[in-house]
Design an enzyme around this catalytic site. Structure first.
Site, mmCIF file in Angstrom:
data_model
loop_
_atom_site.group_PDB
_atom_site.id
_atom_site.type_symbol
_atom_site.label_atom_id
_atom_site.label_comp_id
_atom_site.label_asym_id
_atom_site.label_seq_id
_atom_site.Cartn_x
_atom_site.Cartn_y
_atom_site.Cartn_z
ATOM 1 N N TYR A 145 0.860 -1.187 0.000
ATOM 2 C CA TYR A 145 0.000 0.000 0.000
ATOM 3 C C TYR A 145 0.889 1.227 0.000
ATOM 4 O O TYR A 145 1.809 1.341 0.810
ATOM 5 C CB TYR A 145 -0.885 -0.004 1.249
ATOM 6 C CG TYR A 145 -1.775 1.216 1.373
ATOM 7 C CD1 TYR A 145 -2.855 1.409 0.508
ATOM 8 C CD2 TYR A 145 -1.543 2.169 2.362
ATOM 9 C CE1 TYR A 145 -3.678 2.521 0.627
ATOM 10 C CE2 TYR A 145 -2.363 3.288 2.488
ATOM 11 C CZ TYR A 145 -3.431 3.459 1.622
ATOM 12 O OH TYR A 145 -4.237 4.556 1.741
ATOM 13 N N ASP A 240 9.334 2.904 -0.148
ATOM 14 C CA ASP A 240 8.267 3.549 0.607
ATOM 15 C C ASP A 240 8.441 3.140 2.065
ATOM 16 O O ASP A 240 8.020 2.058 2.470
ATOM 17 C CB ASP A 240 6.904 3.126 0.060
ATOM 18 C CG ASP A 240 5.763 3.742 0.860
ATOM 19 O OD1 ASP A 240 6.043 4.416 1.874
ATOM 20 O OD2 ASP A 240 4.590 3.551 0.466
ATOM 21 N N LYS A 268 4.293 9.034 8.839
ATOM 22 C CA LYS A 268 4.030 8.456 10.168
ATOM 23 C C LYS A 268 4.995 8.964 11.255
ATOM 24 O O LYS A 268 4.792 10.059 11.742
ATOM 25 C CB LYS A 268 3.967 6.930 10.055
ATOM 26 C CG LYS A 268 2.797 6.540 9.119
ATOM 27 C CD LYS A 268 2.374 5.115 9.116
ATOM 28 C CE LYS A 268 1.054 4.988 8.364
ATOM 29 N NZ LYS A 268 1.074 4.225 7.145
HETATM 30 C C1 LIG Z 1 0.423 4.711 5.748
HETATM 31 C C2 LIG Z 1 1.179 4.462 4.515
HETATM 32 C C3 LIG Z 1 1.074 5.304 3.402
HETATM 33 C C4 LIG Z 1 0.089 6.429 3.331
HETATM 34 O O1 LIG Z 1 0.310 7.417 4.275
HETATM 35 P P1 LIG Z 1 -0.887 8.435 4.629
HETATM 36 O O2 LIG Z 1 -0.264 9.395 5.571
HETATM 37 O O3 LIG Z 1 -1.964 7.572 5.238
HETATM 38 O O4 LIG Z 1 -1.329 9.047 3.364
HETATM 39 C C5 LIG Z 1 1.902 5.069 2.321
HETATM 40 N N1 LIG Z 1 2.766 4.046 2.324
HETATM 41 C C6 LIG Z 1 2.876 3.206 3.371
HETATM 42 C C7 LIG Z 1 3.878 2.107 3.323
HETATM 43 C C8 LIG Z 1 2.081 3.379 4.490
HETATM 44 O O5 LIG Z 1 2.168 2.512 5.501
#
Ligand SMILES: *Cc1c(COP(=O)(O)O)cnc(C)c1O
Length: 428
Positions: A145, A240, A268
């Protein structure tokens, strides 16, 4: 039985004005049944709902609260910062300070741009990679994701998997056509595709540990093969690390596995609980970004003083020696305890962990990709989840999400969690 009447009442009220009653789908308890808890406050390892119940929290706002909730250092700095105004739309020294902190810990990046969410970070990084290479296609892996930008909601994890819509309606075919998906951990499939299509591929984006279908670890050699192939063909490799950054280790998965990506996305933890994302990379790539280069990306509230302050204080606290070693020790303790509880209770489970993120799957198959993750018994997970909540342990309401430890979780918290897990699994 715990009382949830106020939460229930607020949820009916919320559903009238907010789609599904929540501002992010994973918060709803759809996958596990029941109503989401409405939260009153949180402190340290604990979260308190509006009905006065308290829980040991392993959701931690889905990852950011690595210091624990309402950490005194962050709270005090935020109070002070608020007094000086909450946003100026003009540069501040705080932005330099956070950028310098991030670059020091992530040497694969020469420059970094702050944004407001992980979604913005990945979406922008891909735009830059396309601008840099002059190619259009993006390679991603099933179950990863990367936020909710159009071209990335293809075979996506997190809520998209939990709710059975990994390919979202509303994404034009023409967008999705530029996204190639591959199974995670499959070196032959990756090699075949890249050797054939590399002339069209701008970037490969990957969660180096997949936290959005639970916790799937890269098998030895997979990330190395990916690094080699992308380098060979001038493809931008994007890690990511929105979830894994400052989480699987201080330097993220890239330090943990010793791989240097071309670009990195963070989020995060670097926001310390405020909305922040960041993307960065090598100098020649980042010089493409406006106003230094032609690739446009902007944000009214990007780099705002409150978010920068929470991020700076969080990272500075994390810099104190010994904290990651302590967290590793307690995470290992939780791992041993949960594995043992499942065994004693006679359940077939698989447990995976990288640093302070983890997942227990109700399955007797090794989990190494999307297909094997989906074999987990979600019915059993739901009963486990409900049993844990009833015993004062807050887990993410889906089999396909990771759990997180914080620095505030004590050995006593872990003991209570393991005892609850044994009882909850026994009752399944
Ligand atoms: C949470 C997450 C996102 C998206 O971040 P948001 O702040 O919710 O838009 C993208 N990539 C990874 C791996 C994530 O865990």
């Amino acid at each position: 039985m715990k009382k949830h009447s106020l939460s229930k009442k607020l949820f009916s009220q919320a559903k009238k004005v907010i789609p599904g009653g929540v501002n992010s789908p994973v918060r709803a308890f759809r996958a596990v049944g029941g109503n989401p808890l409405f939260i009153e406050k949180a402190k340290g390892s604990r979260i308190f709902d509006v009905d006065g119940n308290s829980y040991i929290d392993y959701v931690l706002s889905w990852g950011p609260m690595i210091l624990g909730h309402a950490h005194p250092r962050v709270v005090a700095a935020l109070k002070k910062a608020t007094e000086k105004g909450t946003s100026y739309g003009a540069p501040t020294s705080l932005e330099i300070e956070l950028a310098e902190l991030v670059l020091k810990v992530y040497p694969a990046m020469d420059k970094v741009r702050m944004v407001n969410s992980g979604t913005e970070a990945t979406m922008s990084a891909i735009r830059v990679a396309r601008g840099f290479t002059g190619r259009d296609k993006v390679v991603k892996f099933e179950g990863c994701y990367h936020g909710h930008a159009d071209g990335l909601l293809v075979k996506a994890g997190s809520g998209a998997t939990t709710f059975g819509v990994p390919d979202s309606p509303g994404v034009p075919k023409s967008y999705a056509q530029n996204t190639i998906t591959l199974p995670y951990n499959d070196i032959p499939a990756l090699t075949r595709m890249v050797e054939k299509e590399w002339r069209k591929i701008a970037c490969v984006i990957i969660e180096p540990v997949v936290g959005n279908i639970g916790c799937v670890l890269p098998k030895p050699g997979f990330l190395e093969a990916l690094r080699k192939l992308t380098r060979k063909h001038g493809i931008v490799l994007i890690f990511d690390e929105v979830m894994t950054g400052f989480r699987v280790s201080f330097g993220g998965a890239q330090a943990y596995y010793g791989i240097k990506p071309d670009m990195t996305c963070l989020g995060k933890v670097i926001g310390g609980g405020l909305p922040v994302g960041a993307y960065g990379g090598k100098k020649e790539i980042m010089s493409m970004v406006s106003p230094e280069g032609p690739v446009y990306q902007a944000g009214t509230l990007s780099g705002n003083p409150l978010a920068m302050t929470a991020g700076i204080e969080t990272i500075k606290e994390l810099l104190r020696p010994g904290l990651y070693a302590a967290m590793e020790k307690r995470s290992a303790m939780l791992e041993e305890g949960l594995k043992d509880a499942a065994k004693r209770a006679g359940a077939k489970t698989r447990f995976y962990r990288a640093g302070s993120m983890f997942c227990t799957y109700f399955t007797d198959t090794d989990v190494r990709d999307y297909g094997t993750a989906k074999k987990a018994d979600t019915g059993k997970f739901s009963r486990f989840f409900t049993g844990m909540l009833e015993r004062g342990i807050n887990l993410a309401p889906s089999q396909f999400e990771a759990g997180f430890m914080s620095l505030a979780h004590t050995e006593k918290d872990i003991d209570a969690t393991v005892t609850a897990a044994y009882e909850a699994i026994k009752k399944i």
